[in-house]
Design an enzyme around this catalytic site. Structure first.
Site, PDB file in Angstrom:
ATOM      1  N   THR A 124       9.828  -8.931 -24.515  1.00  0.00           N
ATOM      2  CA  THR A 124      11.072 -10.133 -24.772  1.00  0.00           C
ATOM      3  C   THR A 124      10.699 -10.255 -26.494  1.00  0.00           C
ATOM      4  OG1 THR A 124      11.070 -12.397 -24.846  1.00  0.00           O
ATOM      5  CG2 THR A 124       9.069 -11.754 -25.298  1.00  0.00           C
ATOM      6  N   ASP A 125      12.436 -10.852 -26.458  1.00  0.00           N
ATOM      7  CA  ASP A 125      13.070 -10.701 -27.867  1.00  0.00           C
ATOM      8  C   ASP A 125      12.698 -12.353 -28.494  1.00  0.00           C
ATOM      9  OD1 ASP A 125      14.082 -12.519 -26.380  1.00  0.00           O
ATOM     10  OD2 ASP A 125      16.620 -12.261 -26.798  1.00  0.00           O
ATOM     11  N   GLU A 126      11.413 -12.559 -28.240  1.00  0.00           N
ATOM     12  CA  GLU A 126      11.179 -14.168 -28.562  1.00  0.00           C
ATOM     13  C   GLU A 126       9.976 -13.713 -29.404  1.00  0.00           C
ATOM     14  OE1 GLU A 126       9.892 -16.825 -26.504  1.00  0.00           O
ATOM     15  OE2 GLU A 126      11.305 -16.421 -24.579  1.00  0.00           O
ATOM     16  N   TYR A 149       3.249 -18.441 -26.597  1.00  0.00           N
ATOM     17  CA  TYR A 149       3.140 -17.287 -25.514  1.00  0.00           C
ATOM     18  C   TYR A 149       4.011 -15.763 -26.861  1.00  0.00           C
ATOM     19  CZ  TYR A 149       7.056 -15.036 -23.056  1.00  0.00           C
ATOM     20  OH  TYR A 149       7.527 -13.777 -22.496  1.00  0.00           O
ATOM     21  N   LYS A 153       2.817 -11.934 -26.916  1.00  0.00           N
ATOM     22  CA  LYS A 153       3.260 -10.493 -26.539  1.00  0.00           C
ATOM     23  C   LYS A 153       4.102  -9.961 -27.599  1.00  0.00           C
ATOM     24  CE  LYS A 153       5.606  -9.851 -22.962  1.00  0.00           C
ATOM     25  NZ  LYS A 153       4.848  -9.452 -21.888  1.00  0.00           N
TER      26      LYS A 153
HETATM   27  P1  NAD Z   1       6.477 -14.634 -13.907  1.00  0.00           P
HETATM   28  O1  NAD Z   1       5.717 -16.611 -14.726  1.00  0.00           O
HETATM   29  O2  NAD Z   1       6.885 -15.824 -12.579  1.00  0.00           O
HETATM   30  O3  NAD Z   1       5.399 -14.319 -13.015  1.00  0.00           O
HETATM   31  C1  NAD Z   1       4.068 -13.322 -13.866  1.00  0.00           C
HETATM   32  C2  NAD Z   1       3.731 -12.740 -12.757  1.00  0.00           C
HETATM   33  O4  NAD Z   1       2.205 -12.470 -13.742  1.00  0.00           O
HETATM   34  C3  NAD Z   1       2.908 -13.945 -11.676  1.00  0.00           C
HETATM   35  O5  NAD Z   1       3.099 -13.308 -10.316  1.00  0.00           O
HETATM   36  C4  NAD Z   1       1.818 -14.160 -11.541  1.00  0.00           C
HETATM   37  O6  NAD Z   1       0.396 -14.076 -10.741  1.00  0.00           O
HETATM   38  C5  NAD Z   1       1.021 -12.677 -12.947  1.00  0.00           C
HETATM   39  N1  NAD Z   1      -0.041 -13.002 -13.132  1.00  0.00           N
HETATM   40  C6  NAD Z   1       0.397 -13.563 -13.803  1.00  0.00           C
HETATM   41  N2  NAD Z   1      -1.684 -13.835 -14.878  1.00  0.00           N
HETATM   42  C7  NAD Z   1      -2.331 -12.480 -13.900  1.00  0.00           C
HETATM   43  C8  NAD Z   1      -3.057 -11.949 -14.462  1.00  0.00           C
HETATM   44  N3  NAD Z   1      -4.324 -11.782 -15.390  1.00  0.00           N
HETATM   45  N4  NAD Z   1      -3.986 -10.359 -13.076  1.00  0.00           N
HETATM   46  C9  NAD Z   1      -2.500 -10.040 -12.987  1.00  0.00           C
HETATM   47  N5  NAD Z   1      -1.750 -11.091 -12.272  1.00  0.00           N
HETATM   48  C10 NAD Z   1      -1.001 -11.587 -13.211  1.00  0.00           C
HETATM   49  O7  NAD Z   1       7.143 -14.125 -15.325  1.00  0.00           O
HETATM   50  P2  NAD Z   1       8.443 -13.331 -15.317  1.00  0.00           P
HETATM   51  O8  NAD Z   1       9.558 -14.508 -15.694  1.00  0.00           O
HETATM   52  O9  NAD Z   1       8.679 -12.720 -13.946  1.00  0.00           O
HETATM   53  O10 NAD Z   1       8.113 -12.463 -16.318  1.00  0.00           O
HETATM   54  C11 NAD Z   1       7.320 -11.202 -16.061  1.00  0.00           C
HETATM   55  C12 NAD Z   1       7.368 -10.216 -17.803  1.00  0.00           C
HETATM   56  O11 NAD Z   1       8.520 -10.217 -18.338  1.00  0.00           O
HETATM   57  C13 NAD Z   1       6.423 -10.984 -18.926  1.00  0.00           C
HETATM   58  O12 NAD Z   1       5.364  -9.783 -18.637  1.00  0.00           O
HETATM   59  C14 NAD Z   1       7.160 -11.196 -19.452  1.00  0.00           C
HETATM   60  O13 NAD Z   1       6.836 -12.016 -20.886  1.00  0.00           O
HETATM   61  C15 NAD Z   1       8.785 -10.675 -19.374  1.00  0.00           C
HETATM   62  N6  NAD Z   1       9.962 -11.218 -19.906  1.00  0.00           N
HETATM   63  C16 NAD Z   1       9.978 -12.815 -19.088  1.00  0.00           C
HETATM   64  C17 NAD Z   1      11.545 -13.094 -20.116  1.00  0.00           C
HETATM   65  C18 NAD Z   1      12.131 -14.315 -18.997  1.00  0.00           C
HETATM   66  O14 NAD Z   1      13.429 -14.339 -19.406  1.00  0.00           O
HETATM   67  N7  NAD Z   1      11.323 -14.546 -17.998  1.00  0.00           N
HETATM   68  C19 NAD Z   1      12.160 -12.373 -20.290  1.00  0.00           C
HETATM   69  C20 NAD Z   1      11.449 -10.913 -20.869  1.00  0.00           C
HETATM   70  C21 NAD Z   1      10.308 -10.292 -21.122  1.00  0.00           C
HETATM   71  P1  TYD Z   2      13.147 -21.440 -21.205  1.00  0.00           P
HETATM   72  O1  TYD Z   2      13.582 -21.581 -19.813  1.00  0.00           O
HETATM   73  O2  TYD Z   2      11.824 -21.981 -21.397  1.00  0.00           O
HETATM   74  O3  TYD Z   2      12.994 -19.843 -22.095  1.00  0.00           O
HETATM   75  P2  TYD Z   2      13.001 -20.144 -23.772  1.00  0.00           P
HETATM   76  O4  TYD Z   2      11.480 -18.922 -23.474  1.00  0.00           O
HETATM   77  O5  TYD Z   2      13.705 -19.283 -24.615  1.00  0.00           O
HETATM   78  O6  TYD Z   2      12.144 -21.143 -24.559  1.00  0.00           O
HETATM   79  O7  TYD Z   2      13.771 -22.525 -22.895  1.00  0.00           O
HETATM   80  C1  TYD Z   2      15.336 -21.863 -22.759  1.00  0.00           C
HETATM   81  C2  TYD Z   2      15.916 -23.148 -23.722  1.00  0.00           C
HETATM   82  O8  TYD Z   2      15.603 -24.077 -22.903  1.00  0.00           O
HETATM   83  C3  TYD Z   2      15.152 -23.117 -24.771  1.00  0.00           C
HETATM   84  O9  TYD Z   2      15.391 -23.123 -26.080  1.00  0.00           O
HETATM   85  C4  TYD Z   2      14.482 -24.664 -24.650  1.00  0.00           C
HETATM   86  C5  TYD Z   2      15.206 -24.815 -23.560  1.00  0.00           C
HETATM   87  N1  TYD Z   2      14.632 -25.945 -22.330  1.00  0.00           N
HETATM   88  C6  TYD Z   2      15.547 -26.908 -22.159  1.00  0.00           C
HETATM   89  O10 TYD Z   2      16.151 -27.892 -22.956  1.00  0.00           O
HETATM   90  N2  TYD Z   2      15.091 -28.467 -20.680  1.00  0.00           N
HETATM   91  C7  TYD Z   2      13.776 -27.741 -20.263  1.00  0.00           C
HETATM   92  O11 TYD Z   2      12.965 -27.903 -19.998  1.00  0.00           O
HETATM   93  C8  TYD Z   2      13.926 -26.207 -20.618  1.00  0.00           C
HETATM   94  C9  TYD Z   2      12.683 -25.769 -19.294  1.00  0.00           C
HETATM   95  C10 TYD Z   2      14.153 -26.019 -21.600  1.00  0.00           C
END
Ligand code: NAD
Ligand code: TYD
Length: 336
Positions: A124-126, A149, A153
């Site tokens: 992630t960019d975070e 988190y 990462k």
């Molecule tokens: P999510 O929370 O929707 O899904 C996570 C999945 O991982 C779930 O199916 C969960 O059951 C599984 N999981 C969790 N712990 C586990 C374990 N110990 N063993 C096996 N499976 C396990 O997450 P997401 O939003 O789909 O993100 C997926 C990946 O992408 C992550 O690595 C996250 O850091 C990365 N990512 C997410 C975003 C975003 O905006 N959501 C952005 C950049 C990177």
């Molecule tokens: P989020 O979706 O949790 O992603 P990030 O990992 O980038 O924090 O949140 C996106 C942005 O939205 C972040 O600035 C926090 C804000 N936010 C709210 O203002 N209210 C909310 O209930 C949530 C979940 C996020």
């Protein structure tokens, strides 16, 4: 080609599995623990395929991961599994460390011991932390994570890259910006706001709502990962951005207008501790090396996402029952 996907029952992992099943002839093995965020409903359209297999298991379980990798002998591992939510990592960091750090280590070890020819670590960019405008993080930027988190990462990214340097394991790391789209668990900004707005419930905006995120449609992200799987160089990092930076309030205004709901639903609440003000990243490298660029513009993607949540109210109701209520209460009760 046979790939082992971890976390394939989550939001991005399931989009990736659906895409691979639809557009390639590959075999897919999906290892997922099915935490609160994992949902096999997301994979209904692929579950009966002979090329797809689901295995329930924990990536931090050394024996289970070792046996699965040895038995399946994948051509590649695409590693999505993670505890993925910042607010949950603040309330309860333990599972975040366990899965994101220890789990990634277990997978890397299993891949190393079984000579898996490709390992894509999805990050992630975070990890770059909050950046002042107009800076954009390139892959060479220092890591300054703010939350448990993003720190977990960043740690797992470093560990994955060390396996390339030390063991010459062909690891590639991707760092994407904020994803949105269908099937996203309604704890993150966009699905939470859509789900609440559709039910005329308040939209909890942290702080002043002027925090900036770069938005990437989930299918664009998955195509970026495929591009890196195909053309990414071992030991390298690839940013995957949506090229659309917006303050949270702008996102919410657009969303309310598209959903036909009033601005009066907006409710300002107490800010997130350690809240990063601005994420921004450059995707110049992935474009240059693979030709990938995002295709879905934000307004189109957001309208599509709202339509999906409207049409899938029973999915939302099911994922919001049970554990979600406890989380919502813990995260939001003391914010107002
Ligand atoms: P999510 O929370 O929707 O899904 C996570 C999945 O991982 C779930 O199916 C969960 O059951 C599984 N999981 C969790 N712990 C586990 C374990 N110990 N063993 C096996 N499976 C396990 O997450 P997401 O939003 O789909 O993100 C997926 C990946 O992408 C992550 O690595 C996250 O850091 C990365 N990512 C997410 C975003 C975003 O905006 N959501 C952005 C950049 C990177
Ligand atoms: P989020 O979706 O949790 O992603 P990030 O990992 O980038 O924090 O949140 C996106 C942005 O939205 C972040 O600035 C926090 C804000 N936010 C709210 O203002 N209210 C909310 O209930 C949530 C979940 C996020």
């Amino acid at each position: 080609m046979k790939i082992l996907v971890t976390g394939g029952a989550g939001f991005i992992g399931s989009a990736f599995v659906r895409l691979v099943m639809a557009e390639t002839g590959w075999e897919v093995v999906n290892l997922d623990k099915l935490t609160y965020a994992g949902n096999l409903e997301n994979l209904a359209e692929v579950e009966s395929s002979g090329r797809y297999r689901f295995v329930q298991g924990d990536i931090a379980d050394q024996a289970a991961v070792g046996a699965l990798v040895a038995e399946t002998k994948p051509d590649a591992i695409v590693h999505f599994a993670a505890e993925s939510h910042v607010d949950r990592s603040i309330i309860s960091p333990e599972p975040v460390i366990q899965t994101n750090l220890l789990g990634t280590f277990r997978l890397l070890e299993a891949a190393r011991l079984n000579n898996v020819p490709r390992f894509v670590h999805v990050s992630t960019d975070e990890v770059y932390g909050s950046l002042p405008a107009p800076e954009e993080a390139t892959e060479k930027f220092p890591l300054q994570p703010s939350s448990p988190y993003s720190a977990s990462k960043a740690g797992s990214d470093m560990l994955a890259l060390s396996y390339f340097v030390t063991f010459r394991m062909p690891v590639v790391v991707t760092r994407a910006s904020n994803n949105y789209g269908p099937y996203q668990f309604p704890e993150k900004l966009i699905p939470l706001m859509i789900a609440n707005a559709l039910e005329d419930r308040p939209l909890p905006v942290y702080g002043d709502g002027m925090q900036i995120r770069d938005w990437l449609y989930v299918d664009d992200h998955c195509r970026g990962i495929l591009a890196v799987l195909d053309k990414g160089r071992a030991g390298e990092i690839y940013n995957i951005g949506g090229n659309r930076s917006l303050p949270n309030l702008d996102v919410i205004h657009k969303l309310l207008a598209l959903a036909g709901k009033p601005e009066s639903l907006i409710q300002y609440v107490k800010d997130r501790p350690g809240h990063d003000r601005r994420y921004a990243l450059s995707s110049e490298k992935i474009l240059r090396e693979t030709g990938w660029r995002p295709k879905v513009d934000f307004e189109t993607g957001l309208a599509r996402t709202i339509d999906w949540y409207r049409a899938n109210a029973p999915w939302v109701a099911r994922v919001r029952s049970g554990e979600y209520r406890n989380y919502y209460e813990r995260n939001y009760a003391n914010r107002v």
